[in-house]
Each structure stands twice: as C-alpha cells, then as structure tokens.
Design an enzyme around this catalytic site. Structure first.
Site, PDB file in Angstrom:
ATOM      1  N   GLU B 433       0.825  -1.229   0.000  1.00 24.65           N
ATOM      2  CA  GLU B 433       0.000   0.000   0.000  1.00 24.65           C
ATOM      3  C   GLU B 433       0.849   1.264   0.000  1.00 24.65           C
ATOM      4  OE1 GLU B 433      -2.918  -0.074  -0.809  1.00 24.65           O
ATOM      5  OE2 GLU B 433      -3.161  -2.219  -0.514  1.00 24.65           O
ATOM      6  N   GLY B 434       1.932   1.252  -0.746  1.00 29.72           N
ATOM      7  CA  GLY B 434       2.855   2.388  -0.752  1.00 29.72           C
ATOM      8  C   GLY B 434       3.902   2.168   0.316  1.00 29.72           C
TER       9      GLY B 434
END
Lengths: 592, 592
Positions: B433-434
């Site tokens: 997620e990043g």
C-alpha cells in the site's frame, strides 16, 4: 545474488582503524606484514565468495534433517567444510604447537566475517570450535590437550558448547546435569541440553562436546558447576552414550543444526574434567568471550551481505524519475530516500566492523604485547569492548537486514529474492551467546567499573582524540563530522558518569534500567570514531597522491554517520539518565 | 499463545484520545452511544479471540496451495469467513443503502485491529474489500453499484486491487495492461498483474477485481490509466477470462494468497469502467487511502499481539534473581532490562493505536460534520495523518515484533513459540500500500504544504495544547512528561519549518532526504501527545473516584514514552535539518 568479500575495505579497516600497521611496526606479529595480511584476506575472500556463498540458499532450503539420531547437513556442506579446513582456514589463529598458524585474531576476525557473510549457518560451527580450542588451551590438562587440541585446531573435528537446559538459560544456576567420577579419572555424564549448535552433524568423524554439569555434592548455584569434555566417539573408537534427540525448527540459520542432546541414557556418557572442579563457569566464559566477538562479527557479516544485495538491486531496478534526470525511469539508487536507506546500511555496517576489529586487535595485544602493563590494559580494553562488539553489531545486523528487505519493496518479502533470509538468519545473533540485554548489563555493571572507571575513561579519551583530529585536520568534505561526533562522545561521557555514580551509590536498578540504551550510545560514539579515523586516514592517503575513489567515499560515509545516525546520542543519554524513575513507575503498566 | 482483544483499552482510546464522546455529544453518530460502541467492541473481541485467533498458526503452516488455478485457503478459513461476514462484521462501516450498518470508521478501526491481531492473513482480505467498497461508492456508475456494492458491503464477495506489474511497482506510469471497448459498454482487459492479495481463493462465490489498465490511445504516464471492475464470475454465471497463474512464497502472511493474475489470455476479460476514463489513479487513491489506514492498523495489531505474547511469557518464565527478591528465580518480568523491552513494546503500540484512531476519527468527521468548513478541515487532518498512521505504525509493528522475539530469548527463534511468526507477518506492512518511504515523501511533499502549511501547524498546535495541559494539570506521577513532550513537539515544529522552507525555495532534494526521519519524528510527537491525553483523562477519572488500576498505568506509560522514547526527537530533527548535504556527498559512498 552472490557475495563478494569487501577485501579492500576490510584491509583498510584492519590497518587504519584497528591499527595493524602500528602493531606490525612494533613487532607484535613476527614477520607478518600488511601486504601478507591482505594476500591472506584475498585468498579467504575467494574461498568465501566462490565456495561458501553458493551454499547459503541451499542450507536455508534443505535444512538439517534428523533421522535415527543422524543429522544430515545440507548438500555441499561436507565437501566445503573439508576443503575449508584442509586449506588451513580453521587453523589460522590456532597455537602453532598444535598445528595452528598463530596468525592474529584481527586477521581471523575479517575471515570470520567472510565465512559468515557467505553462509552464517556454515560459519557458525567453526565459531564454536574456536571456543573449544580456547577453553582447552587455557584450562585443559596436558593429556586432554594432547588428545584433542590439534584435531580441533585444524578443524578435523568440531566442538560444541553445552550450557542451556530447559530451566536454565540466561541463568545457569539452575543447571541439573550431573557428572559422577568413574574412579579411573573419567566421569559419567547424565543430563539433557538444549539449543546445542552443531550438536550432531555428518561433516567430521568426531564431535567434541564441552558440557557443564554438577559433581556430586557440588554447592548449589553457579559455584557448583564444572566443565567436561565429552567426545561423540571415544578414544577406543566406541560411540559414547550420547545422542541428538531433536532438532529445532527455527526462524533462520536452517543450515545449522540446533540440537537437543541427551547424555547418559545408558551407562553414562564418558567425559573428562576441564579445569578445576566447580570452576566450570569460568572456563565456559573463556569460550563465550571468544564466541561473543565471533557473534558480533556475524552481525557485521549479515549486514554486509544484505547491503551488497540491496545495492545491487537498487542499481538495477528502475522506478520513478529522480531529481533532474532526463526522460524515463531512474535506477532507484538515485532517489534520496533509497540513498538514505543504503547509506544507513553501509554506515552501520562499517561502524560495527570497526568496533569488532578494534576488539580483536585489543585481544591480540593482550596476548602479544611485550610489556605486561600494556598487555593488561589491552585485556581490559577488550573486556570493555566485547559486549559492545557483540550487542551493537548484532542489533545492527537485524536492522540492516530489515532495511535490505525494504529497499527491495515487494520483492523483498518474496523468499526467492534472498533478502528475507538475511533477516531470518540475523535475528538469532542478538539472542545467543548471552542475549544483548545480558551484554548491556555486563557492560554497565562489570566493565564500566574496571580499574575504577579508568578503562572506560581511557576509551572515551581515545574517541575524543579522534574527534579533535577531525576538527583540526578534516577538510571541508567532513562537514559537521567533528561537532556531531564530539556531541555523541560527550553524551557517552555524561551517561558513563551517571551510571558509575549509580553503581557507586548502590542504586543498581538505575544502572540496569539504562544498560541497553547506554550500550547503543557507546556503539554510536565508538562507531562514529572508527569511521572518522578511517576518513582521516583516507584524507591522508589522498593527500599523498592516492586516487582511490574509496577515499572520498570514506570521508562522506563518516560524515553521514555523524550527521544522520550519531545524532541519536543525545536522546539516548536522556533515556539513560531519566531511565530508572520512569521505568520503576511504569512497571505498573505491565501489571495492568 | 492466544490473543485477547484489549477492549477496555481500545474503548478508552476511542473515547478519550480520538474523541468519540465529543462526537457523540455533538450528534455526529446518530443514536450511537459510547456504551453501545463498547458493547460492539466486546462482541468483536469475542469473535476475534475465539474464532479467528486460533487460525493464525494454521494459516502460517498450511499456506494457500494453488492447483489448476484453484487456491485452497487454510483449514477453517472458509467457515470463519462465512460466520464473520454473516455476523455483519464486514458491513459495519458500509453505507446503509447497500446493506451496511453505517457505523463510524473509528469503531471499525478498532475492529480492524482485532481481526488483524487475531490473524493478519485473515484480516487482510476484508481490508481490500473495504477499499473496493469505497472506490465503487464514490466512482462507480449506478448500474455497477446496483450490481456489486451490496455483495461487497456484506462481504458475500471480496474485492482486490490490481495495480502492480513487474515493471510498475511504486511507479505506476510504466503500467502496460490494456482495455479495449467491446462496443456494448463493457471492455476487454488484457495484462498481467503481480502481488494481488486474495486474487484467488475459495471463501466466496465471486471475487471482484479492480484493475488499472490503459484505454487505446490513452496518454502515456499516469494520466492515461483507467480503473476497471473485472469480476471472476460474470453476471450470466460464466467464468471470466482471468486466472491465478502463480502464488508467491513469502516471508510471512502465509495464510493470505499473493497471486499473479493473468487477464485476457483468450477473448479478453470482461470489465466495466469505474469513474472517468484516464482518471483511474484518482479512483485507486480512494481505495489506497482507506487501505493505508487499514495497513497502519495491521501494524498496531501485530504489535499488540506480540506484546501480549511477550508479557505472558515474561510473567511465566523464571531466570535469575531480580533486585531484592527472596531466594529462587524471579519471573523475568521483574528484571529492569526486560521491563524496558516490554514497556517499549506497550508504549509504541499504544502510541500508534492513538495515531490510527485519531486518523479514523478525522475521516468520520470529514464525512459527517454538519459544517462544511469543519468537514474540510477534518479531511485535511485525515490527509495529513494518514501517511503517519501507515508508516509509523507499521515500522512499530516490525520493531515490536522483533522485541517480542528478544523477550523470549532462545525460545523466540523457535517457530513453535509463535513469536517469530509475528515478525515474519509484520514485515510486509511497511512495504505494501505504498512503501513507508513513499508515505514519508507523501507526508512531506503533499501533506505539509496543505493550506499553505496551516494544516500541519494546527496539528502541532493541538499537540502543544496537550503538553501544556500536562504541565498545568499533571500530578507528580507525570514526572518529566511535559518538558520531554514539549521538546519533541518543538523539534517537530522546527523540522516542519525547515522542510516547508526547502519546498518553497525549490530545494526538493532536501525535503526528500529528510522525509523518513521527519515522519518518525512526527509519529513520536503525535504518539506522545496521544498517550499524554490518555493519561490526563485517566487522572481525571481517578480524581472523580474511579479505582481502575489501568488509570495509574496509563499515566506511567505516557511518562515512559516521553522520558524514554520521545527523547529521540531532537536527534531526528538534526538528521532532518542536516540531511541533504550529507546525503548528497555520501552518494559517493554508494558508487564506490
């Protein structure tokens, strides 16, 4: 991803940070020269990279299955071990009277780093053998030495340390294994030991177990523990009454068998006393101190390997456009945040290497210096630095391996990449050979008070001298290295005073509460001093005409460490000195 | 070792730190009361502890084998997932028009923590579904919403996010998947996606894939990416042209299948556009922001579980004699160094929980506040806090899980104990997620400049107000909480000014170089403020007659955090502000 031993960097650290050049000039090492030392390192590096490094993955995947008491080592380990010991690598630092080459521990420290970077599971076994050699050399009877020492020095056989029992881990006072005199000078050993590294394997024809046990009527606690040598195969060729009863399924170092050993299920395992009765712990500490530096070097080793792998990936992998780059994606090594991770890895690795090599050099000097005062001072310095070398470097090993995963992004979490194995392997090093908490307590409660605090003061003075040289001699490329390093050293100095006062005023709880952050602070100041010293030497060589591109890099790395990592020192000082009050109250929070 | 949801602590944090009491009083949540919220948490806690927690080990051992395109989830997952979704847990925060219960995200945040503490592999799937619900609610056509939203809200079906391709990870501009209009309003999708969480499984009858792909003639780069909904099973009951082609062998979360998905090997996978053409990234960010808080909560969750396990072990395991204890060995929880580890775990866990819950509350307020100015301010606050919630909490998850191993000593390295699994599981959260580096860059380059810096200034002012209340109102048990917290906040304030100046002066490299240490600094100051606020509330309740022993513990924990952990703030400030120069030069060290 393979491993290339950073021989040039190691040689530079040995000569310029740990002071081999000076020791050679003083005649400490006979006819050894710096050039010869580097040639040996190059040889070792080739062996580590070409023969051992490919085994790392194999060991992780294959593990060490146990069947009917027989442990099968991973494919290739047997051949590699034979080639390695026959090439003389095990014998490198051993006593010449027993087949050793009598080379400095400092040189061997670099070699230990290489073996363990190539394969920590492989490198671990010989660390234990080295501990056995040390214990036997110092405490074994002439007869035991004659029978066992040469085979251990050459590595024809391996040794183990048998301390832990299920109820006795960090606290050995609860030890229950028993030894009864057999009337012929030998003993019969009975008991169960756990977590015995390389307790059983198929690499050598014999395995020499060094086992802590109690004599009949021994006093309770740690003063009733004796050390015994218990071979797997007896001198007459019979199997001794001992066996491997289980293998642990571990997070990492899958290629190193961690055994449950059972002694004396039948007539009792035959063993011989090493050292005095009830003095086993002192003998075992001889082994452990040696092994502690070795474990510290494992931390450096795994950090180095993880760094090499992350660097290679970051040079290759393209994502995003960095800075003012032209069209297209840049190698991720050009992104500042990735650079920060890689530099953090590289700087911590180099700092912990410096500390470990410095410790090895102190041990050499403690054995070899002509002057007794110097020998004793060096021994004290080694005693002071050993817990830092062990704990700081192994914490670094875990942190750097974890950063290595992060540099890889999603690929880092996939086992195939190999980055995750480094973290899994590294995670044991802060635990074994005395947990890092035990190291911190040892540093604070036993090492700081050495010579009334004079040993630690002298070490701090040596760090300060480096910072002052940077201030006087460092060129513009040093940036704020001098003031930042100086601040870290002053924090260490004040925290040291605080702890010495707490100990002197009989407030041991305060000292114990601050031990772990203090050890970290010590590592930052000492590590920063090591890097700064390397940077000064690099500047001098560059000024003398060397165009080695590693020289400006060394200065930049020392600066990065001082400006970006050693900055944690002040906070750690506050944690140490605030420590106990907050910890005492907060024990409440644990109860609720 | 099992898991007990810390419901009382969660409820206290929700009410006193995140401000549910205030929101309820303001009528933000209809007829929800604090008591009802706590009852829901207790229900959720029972489900997590009794049904999900026992699956954690099973998932780790069994994994998710793939055979002929079919992924088999670990034993028990299917029954547990059905019971969980049928009990309404997936629908908790969902829109009421589509079968949801419309409860606050704040309440759901605590539930997400519980599901993931019980089993991160289990909890991960529904996080993705929640992202799908969010994207579809905000960007889906009425037709798509009607067809898919209710089944996703209730959890009858699950959703996935398909971003990554081998050449496009953190940088999606290189994305190659294609979508062609079929002429009937649908599209045919072709491409390969990797790292697709729960991309294939046998828990539900359908799986709704949200896939980024390029339309014909779309502009290059990230402005040519569109989002498509691609179901595993088409409305007419046929299987869509997509399959799981592989499963990653990962370090952790073995119970969560990470799939390589292949779309359109035959006639093309049928999909429908979500949102505007070429605006897919914006839609995906809707999903990701939601998921980022969820991943932050995974960090809290794994930290909580590791802490519980270490505490239980430390209370049980006896080694050594602590302080002035009588004869015999003490539980290791009585040793100061072990206490320090456990308190560090507990304090970091509570601090990151505070930050995540605060973020959830800001999101609720952004959706529900009556006043538009307040909604917008809350949205800005949520935007600012989200990267901190994600990155700080997941870094904490790894650190706390690693400390949990250390508390166990040798047992911690043995997989049977379960402590090692927490570290293996936790290690993905800083990546997906990043990556946390991306979060830090987002925080510094996009969130600090919000409203010309007014958003971050307001947040710092709120922290400062807490520190000042501690100074005025805190009793003696607060020790030096106020000055230490104040120092951390001032460090954050100065570092913020430095970064805003760097951005304003077009020196982005300086801002990028300092991003990661800045995010950590933000987390320490904000986390310390959260704990101090909890401590003030605890003091007030105790003064009002409550004898809950958790109250003094809360004060002690806030003090420990301020005096022993937030002390790192000053060093981080120096690292941020020294940052770029040293980093720039040091890139040399990477080249050599």
């Amino acid at each position: 991803m393979t491993y290339r031993a950073p021989v040039a960097e190691m040689a530079f650290t040995i000569r310029q940070v740990a002071g081999l050049d000076r020791a050679v000039a003083e005649g400490l090492h006979g006819d050894l020269t710096a050039d010869l030392a580097e040639t040996i390192l190059e040889e070792a590096g080739r062996f580590a990279s070409d023969v051992l490094a490919p085994l790392n993955r194999v060991g992780d995947r294959h593990g060490t299955p146990l069947r009917d008491g027989v442990v099968t080592m991973p494919p290739g380990f047997r051949e590699a071990y034979r080639a390695w010991s026959e090439a003389g690598w095990n014998a490198l630092p051993g006593p010449e009277a027993y087949g050793g080459q009598g080379l400095p521990l400092l040189l061997n420290a670099a070699c230990i780093e290489m073996w363990n970077a190539a394969s920590m599971s492989f490198g671990l076994g010989p660390l234990l053998t080295a501990g056995g050699v040390e214990a036997l050399s110092q405490h074994g009877s002439e007869d035991l030495r004659a029978r066992y020492l040469e085979k251990l020095v050459t590595g024809e056989w391996t040794a183990t340390m048998n301390l832990t029992e299920p109820q006795a881990g960090s606290d050995l006072s609860a030890l229950r294994s028993r030894a009864e005199p057999a009337g012929d000078g030998s003993y019969r050993i009975r008991g169960e030991k756990i977590y015995i590294t390389w307790g059983e394997h198929d690499l050598t024809d014999n395995i020499i177990h060094l086992v802590l046990a109690r004599l009949p009527d021994a006093p309770a606690g740690t003063r009733g523990i004796s050390l015994f040598l218990v071979p797997k195969v007896l001198p007459d060729g019979r199997r001794n009454d001992l066996r491997c009863a289980g293998i642990e399924h571990k997070l990492g170092i899958h290629g190193s068998p961690t055994c449950t050993m059972v002694y004396g299920e039948g007539e009792g395992a035959v063993g011989w006393l090493v050292g005095e009765p009830n003095r086993g712990l002192a003998c075992m500490f001889t082994m452990m101190n040696n092994a502690r530096l070795g474990v510290g070097l494992q931390g450096v080793a795994i950090a180095e390997r993880a760094t090499q792998q992350a660097l290679a990936y970051a040079r290759d992998r393209r994502q995003g456009k960095a800075g003012t780059a032209a069209e297209g994606m840049s190698p991720i090594i050009e992104h500042p945040d990735v650079q920060r991770m890689l530099l953090t890895m590289k700087a911590y690795t180099a700092a912990s290497r410096g500390i470990c090599y410095l410790t090895a050099e102190a041990l050499d000097r403690a054995h070899r210096a002509a002057d007794e005062t110097e020998r004793r001072a060096a021994q004290d310095r080694a005693s002071l630095l050993t817990p830092v070398a062990k704990a700081f470097s192994t914490d670094i090993g875990v942190e750097v391996a974890s950063l290595g995963i992060q540099v890889h992004g999603g690929m880092g979490f996939v086992e195939e990449t190999g980055a995750a194995q480094h973290l899994r392997d590294a995670r044991i090093a802060p635990i074994y050979e005395g947990t890092n908490g035990i190291q911190a307590i040892d540093l604070v409660t036993r090492k700081l008070p050495l010579q009334g605090g004079a040993v630690v003061r002298a070490q701090i003075a040596a760090m300060r001298a480096v910072a002052e040289r940077v201030l006087r001699e460092g060129g513009p490329a040093f940036g704020h290295t001098a003031p930042r390093l100086r601040e870290a050293i002053e924090s260490l100095d004040r925290a040291t005073s605080f702890l010495l006062r707490a100990l002197a005023s009989n407030r041991p709880e305060e000292a114990l509460a601050g031990a772990t952050p203090y050890l970290r602070l010590f590592g930052l100041a000492q590590g920063g001093a090591c890097l700064a010293q390397a940077a000064l030497a690099a500047q001098a060589e560059a000024a003398a005409g060397s165009t080695d591109p590693a020289h400006p890099a060394r200065i930049a790395l020392a600066r990065f460490f001082a400006e970006s990592l050693a900055t944690a020192a002040r906070g750690l000082e506050e944690t140490v000195t605030a420590g106990a009050g907050s910890l005492h109250d907060a024990a409440l929070a644990l109860a609720s």
